[in-house]
Design an enzyme around this catalytic site. Sequence first.
Site, PDB file in Angstrom:
ATOM      1  N   TYR A   1      -0.183 -11.638 -11.233  1.00 56.21           N
ATOM      2  CA  TYR A   1      -1.436 -11.893 -10.518  1.00 56.21           C
ATOM      3  C   TYR A   1      -1.227 -13.033  -9.539  1.00 56.21           C
ATOM      4  CZ  TYR A   1      -5.531  -9.231 -11.840  1.00 56.21           C
ATOM      5  OH  TYR A   1      -6.475  -8.257 -11.939  1.00 56.21           O
TER       6      TYR A   1
ATOM      7  N   GLU B   1      -3.860 -14.038  -6.892  1.00 57.27           N
ATOM      8  CA  GLU B   1      -5.024 -14.129  -5.995  1.00 57.27           C
ATOM      9  C   GLU B   1      -4.948 -15.365  -5.120  1.00 57.27           C
ATOM     10  OE1 GLU B   1      -7.622 -12.478  -9.340  1.00 57.27           O
ATOM     11  OE2 GLU B   1      -9.053 -12.945  -7.749  1.00 57.27           O
TER      12      GLU B   1
ATOM     13  N   ASP C   1      -5.759   0.673  15.498  1.00 58.65           N
ATOM     14  CA  ASP C   1      -5.252   1.153  14.205  1.00 58.65           C
ATOM     15  C   ASP C   1      -3.976   1.944  14.515  1.00 58.65           C
ATOM     16  OD1 ASP C   1      -4.609   2.596  11.967  1.00 58.65           O
ATOM     17  OD2 ASP C   1      -6.641   3.282  11.538  1.00 58.65           O
TER      18      ASP C   1
ATOM     19  N   THR D   1      -1.065   1.099   8.285  1.00 56.68           N
ATOM     20  CA  THR D   1      -0.473   1.324   6.980  1.00 56.68           C
ATOM     21  C   THR D   1       1.014   1.024   7.152  1.00 56.68           C
ATOM     22  OG1 THR D   1      -0.157   3.639   7.549  1.00 56.68           O
ATOM     23  CG2 THR D   1      -2.066   3.125   6.189  1.00 56.68           C
TER      24      THR D   1
ATOM     25  N   LYS E   1       3.826   5.186   6.807  1.00 56.27           N
ATOM     26  CA  LYS E   1       3.954   6.375   7.662  1.00 56.27           C
ATOM     27  C   LYS E   1       5.269   6.255   8.442  1.00 56.27           C
ATOM     28  CE  LYS E   1      -0.971   7.412   7.684  1.00 56.27           C
ATOM     29  NZ  LYS E   1      -1.812   6.257   7.387  1.00 56.27           N
TER      30      LYS E   1
ATOM     31  N   ARG F   1       3.303   2.415   0.162  1.00 55.51           N
ATOM     32  CA  ARG F   1       1.906   2.712   0.496  1.00 55.51           C
ATOM     33  C   ARG F   1       1.104   1.422   0.478  1.00 55.51           C
ATOM     34  NH1 ARG F   1       2.246   7.974   0.422  1.00 55.51           N
ATOM     35  NH2 ARG F   1       0.127   8.170   1.176  1.00 55.51           N
TER      36      ARG F   1
HETATM   37  N1  DSN Z   1      -4.346  10.348   5.514  1.00 55.83           N
HETATM   38  C1  DSN Z   1      -3.751   9.865   6.743  1.00 55.83           C
HETATM   39  C2  DSN Z   1      -3.230  10.973   7.581  1.00 55.83           C
HETATM   40  O1  DSN Z   1      -2.746  11.931   7.019  1.00 55.83           O
HETATM   41  O2  DSN Z   1      -3.246  10.885   8.791  1.00 55.83           O
HETATM   42  C3  DSN Z   1      -4.662   8.985   7.478  1.00 55.83           C
HETATM   43  O3  DSN Z   1      -5.008   7.927   6.667  1.00 55.83           O
END
Ligand code: DSN
Length: 431
Positions: free
Chosen positions: A58, A60, A203, A229, A232, A238
């Site tokens: 933890y 925080e 984003d 994120t 990707k 993740r």
């Molecule tokens: N779920 C993602 C996508 O497949 O584009 C977006 O967050």
Amino acid sequence: MKEREKVYSHIKKGDSEIYRAVSGEIDRQQEGLEMIPSESYASRAVLEAIGSVFENKYSEGYPKKRYYGGQKYTDIVEQIAIKRAKKLFRFEHANVQPYSGSPANFAALNAVCAPGDTIMGMDLRFGGHLTHGWKVSVTGKYFNSAQYTTDKNGFLDFNEIEKLAKKHKPKVIICGYTAYPRTIDFAKFAEIARGVGAYLLADIAHIAGLVAAGEHPSPAGFADIVTTTTHKTLRGPRAGMILCNGNPSDPLKPIKNPTKKDLPTLIDRSIFPGMQGGPHIHTIAGVAVALKEASTKEFKAYAKQVVKNAKKLADIFNNRGLRLSTGGTDNHLILMDVTPFGITGKEAEERLEQIAISLNKNAIPHDPNPPYNPSGIRLGTPCVTIRGMKEPEMDILGNAIADTLEDKKNIRKAKLAVKELCAKFPLYKGL
Ligand code: DSN
């Protein structure tokens, strides 16, 4: 003993049901081609980091300002991740604690908006994200949401966006998409946002790896806030990150009339204690590893090839007369209207699953069909590129996809072609 049994020896012994599922998923990933454009394969180093003992901790708060003891090594990990994120994306401040992209987006909006303030993002059906103000998302309920769309060919329509911005005077304009195959003009968005006194939020979740490698223009110098994120095109675990400029001030000092220079403090407070509790330090360790990998020349070569592969696939589809939104791609993804084949996106997804290709059904701009059974499919090249495939393999793959969509009778031959590619380009070799 096989490597897989060695790596997962404790699960195998302690929980055979879960071991079988893990093992089955490794086989599935190895024996099929992943073409969902938001997916990628994390390196073994990233997998080790997220499976490390930081899982137990933890922490925080933020480095040097924690609410629990025992933070010697968590502070090291989080500080390294922050330093690498700032350097790679060229922003002065990074918050690496968001659990993923959706919380990152809500936290970024919550940092600068009060409930009821207006935000403006792209309509989900045109390639926006749920958290860009779509009505069923908390971002569409908590804030007043104005949404923009695309022109009839699927391109961003800046005249329309500017008109809507002037009409709705949003506090935040969001750019960055989940199904937009073209380059985003961050400079143009910044100009529109400046004109109406809005914050610009980019984003970049889908294109983060391309931005890191210089294969897509950077939002640095244009966007006030960047969310992303890390799993990707960036190929990390993740998780999510928020970037902005400036330095955080005293976390306990109230801010009366916040300005852009207060963004780091507002964002940090919005994540913790605003929205989240303890950060997932094991995941942040994986993010740190991925950010190091993303600064290498091998990563740059991968990102370049991702775009080359997507363009090659688009060429093949165009040569075969298939209908692509915007007519092609500048990035890692392609959006295809499959209705000319007399099928819907759902049927196309199911048919391609039969040849061991995973991708997803997707709405196309101005789609007459409903989102659960839309007209299109969305496919991307990060995963096949990580496996080492290049233009000659895209030729095989593109034709296998087109053959399968054209006629169910071609499934057997296309399946064989995919099987051969999987064998020739192994994933997690030896595992
Ligand atoms: N779920 C993602 C996508 O497949 O584009 C977006 O967050």
